[in-house]
Write an enzyme that holds these catalytic residues in place. Structure first.
Site, PDB file in Angstrom:
ATOM      1  N   ARG A  57       0.798  -1.223   0.000  1.00 35.54           N
ATOM      2  CA  ARG A  57       0.000   0.000   0.000  1.00 35.54           C
ATOM      3  C   ARG A  57       0.835   1.279   0.000  1.00 35.54           C
ATOM      4  O   ARG A  57       0.557   2.207  -0.754  1.00 35.54           O
ATOM      5  CB  ARG A  57      -0.922   0.048   1.222  1.00 35.54           C
ATOM      6  N   THR A  58       1.819   1.337   0.882  1.00 30.10           N
ATOM      7  CA  THR A  58       2.531   2.604   1.026  1.00 30.10           C
ATOM      8  C   THR A  58       3.235   2.985  -0.276  1.00 30.10           C
ATOM      9  O   THR A  58       3.079   4.090  -0.781  1.00 30.10           O
ATOM     10  CB  THR A  58       3.521   2.531   2.209  1.00 30.10           C
ATOM     11  N   LYS A  86      25.982  -4.446  -2.740  1.00 29.57           N
ATOM     12  CA  LYS A  86      27.453  -4.384  -2.812  1.00 29.57           C
ATOM     13  C   LYS A  86      28.026  -3.701  -1.581  1.00 29.57           C
ATOM     14  O   LYS A  86      29.218  -3.461  -1.489  1.00 29.57           O
ATOM     15  CB  LYS A  86      27.893  -3.614  -4.065  1.00 29.57           C
ATOM     16  N   ARG A 107      11.274   3.587   2.766  1.00 23.66           N
ATOM     17  CA  ARG A 107      11.005   2.687   3.897  1.00 23.66           C
ATOM     18  C   ARG A 107      12.276   1.882   4.125  1.00 23.66           C
ATOM     19  O   ARG A 107      12.909   1.413   3.167  1.00 23.66           O
ATOM     20  CB  ARG A 107       9.847   1.752   3.564  1.00 23.66           C
ATOM     21  N   HIS A 135       5.744   6.007  11.304  1.00 27.66           N
ATOM     22  CA  HIS A 135       5.131   5.861   9.978  1.00 27.66           C
ATOM     23  C   HIS A 135       4.114   7.004   9.848  1.00 27.66           C
ATOM     24  O   HIS A 135       2.898   6.791   9.863  1.00 27.66           O
ATOM     25  CB  HIS A 135       4.448   4.493   9.896  1.00 27.66           C
TER      26      HIS A 135
HETATM   27  C1  NCD Z   1       2.072  -0.959   8.228  1.00 29.59           C
HETATM   28  C2  NCD Z   1       3.570  -0.806   8.304  1.00 29.59           C
HETATM   29  O1  NCD Z   1       4.283  -1.067   7.322  1.00 29.59           O
HETATM   30  O2  NCD Z   1       4.010  -0.392   9.356  1.00 29.59           O
HETATM   31  N1  NCD Z   1       1.612  -1.194   6.921  1.00 29.59           N
HETATM   32  C3  NCD Z   1       1.338  -0.129   6.103  1.00 29.59           C
HETATM   33  O3  NCD Z   1       2.159   0.691   5.806  1.00 29.59           O
HETATM   34  N2  NCD Z   1       0.077  -0.012   5.664  1.00 29.59           N
HETATM   35  C4  NCD Z   1       1.530  -1.952   9.190  1.00 29.59           C
HETATM   36  C5  NCD Z   1       2.087  -3.346   9.195  1.00 29.59           C
HETATM   37  O4  NCD Z   1       2.960  -3.720   8.418  1.00 29.59           O
HETATM   38  O5  NCD Z   1       1.607  -4.119  10.022  1.00 29.59           O
END
Ligand code: NCD
Length: 311
Positions: A57-58, A86, A107, A135
């Site tokens: 999703r993100t 590397k 991320r 997040h």
């Molecule tokens: C969350 C995350 O990555 O922290 N997911 C997300 O971004 N929608 C929650 C999770 O992974 O449980």
């Protein structure tokens, strides 16, 4: 409105007026997306999505948001095929990406990685999750979703599940009290909200979230039940995970004690903490969250990457 910082790294860095401005901008974006309008604010701009950790999703919603604003996207998902394999450092990676893109959404499994990246480049960096730390864009879209359903003031939000490793709830702890939203928490003993966050929130807002005795009690209390996945990948000891796995499950039976208009949110992915039977109930709003994620990220990208006024 511009945010004070060039980056978005932690929800704790945002002021209330900034959060309000993001939510308002997201409302405008929602209107244009619903009308099916293609925007051009970020035409000619490039967003790099650097995802060192799994994401559906993100990453995709950042890419969708950037595309809907007329911009384009480059990036990677997983480090295979990149020089990270590397031994390239994060700092070197982002310094190079700065030559290819006008902004970074990233991320990474390490806490503090997004801050380090932001300090290493002049372009905006948006944290799409740094380890178990923060997040912020997820918390903003959670807030936006709650606002679509409820008045934020005096609404009761129960955060449940993995509050220790769950980064979305860490970010929410800073955003919800800004608007007079009440928080209570419920989790297995070993997965409690870190004390330093509890202390900081109490110091800032003068209230300390209450602990509910059980998930059942939390369901009775809540206007919004915010369910999280137990973050298996963050456990240093797999046996520890096995001991708590499956301990927090939302099913129809549990929901018989809920207020009629309660809503259930979840950042997703879910494993087994919300039974599929819940999906068809009016409580389930977790797929709406996914949609709102695009408009909230459109708002942020526009505010941070220098798009013009809306419209
Ligand atoms: C969350 C995350 O990555 O922290 N997911 C997300 O971004 N929608 C929650 C999770 O992974 O449980």
């Amino acid at each position: 409105m511009k945010l004070r910082s060039k980056d978005l790294i932690s929800a704790a860095d945002l002021e209330k007026r900034e959060v309000k401005a993001i939510l308002e901008e997201a409302e405008h974006m929602l209107g244009t997306v619903r009308k099916g309008r293609q925007l051009k604010m970020l035409k000619g701009k490039i967003l790099a999505t650097l995802f060192f950790e799994p994401s559906t999703r993100t990453r995709l919603s950042f890419e969708s948001a950037m595309t809907r604003l007329g911009g384009s996207v480059i990036g990677f998902s997983g480090t295979e095929g990149t020089s990270v394999r590397k031994g390239e450092t994060l700092q070197d990676t982002v310094r190079n990406v700065e030559n290819y893109a006008d902004g970074i959404a990233m991320r990474h499994p390490l806490e503090g990685s997004a801050r380090l990246a932001a300090q290493s480049v002049k372009i905006p960096v948006i944290n799409g999750g740094d380890g178990a730390n923060q997040h912020p864009t997820q918390a903003l879209l959670d807030l936006f979703t709650i606002k679509q359903e409820k008045d934020l003031r005096n609404t009761r939000v129960a955060l449940c599940g993995d509050l220790k490793y769950g980064r979305t709830v860490h970010s929410l702890m800073y955003l919800l009290p800004m608007f007079g939203t009440e928080i209570s928490i419920v989790s297995p003993e070993v997965l409690g909200m870190p004390e330093h966050i509890m202390d900081e929130v109490e110091g800032r807002y003068g209230t300390r979230p209450e602990k509910q005795a059980s998930l059942k009690e939390a369901v009775k209390w809540a206007d919004v039940l915010y369910v999280t996945r137990i973050q298996r990948e963050r456990f240093p000891d797999p046996n520890e995970y096995e001991r708590v796995a499956g301990s927090y499950v939302v099913d129809s039976r549990l929901l018989s004690g809920a207020k009629k208009d309660m809503v259930i949110l979840h950042p997703l992915p879910r494993v087994d903490e919300i039974k599929p039977e819940v999906d068809s109930t009016p409580y389930a709003k977790y797929f709406d969250q996914t949609f709102y994620g695009v408009v909230v990220r459109m708002a942020l990208l526009n505010m941070l990457m220098g798009g013009g006024r809306h419209g």
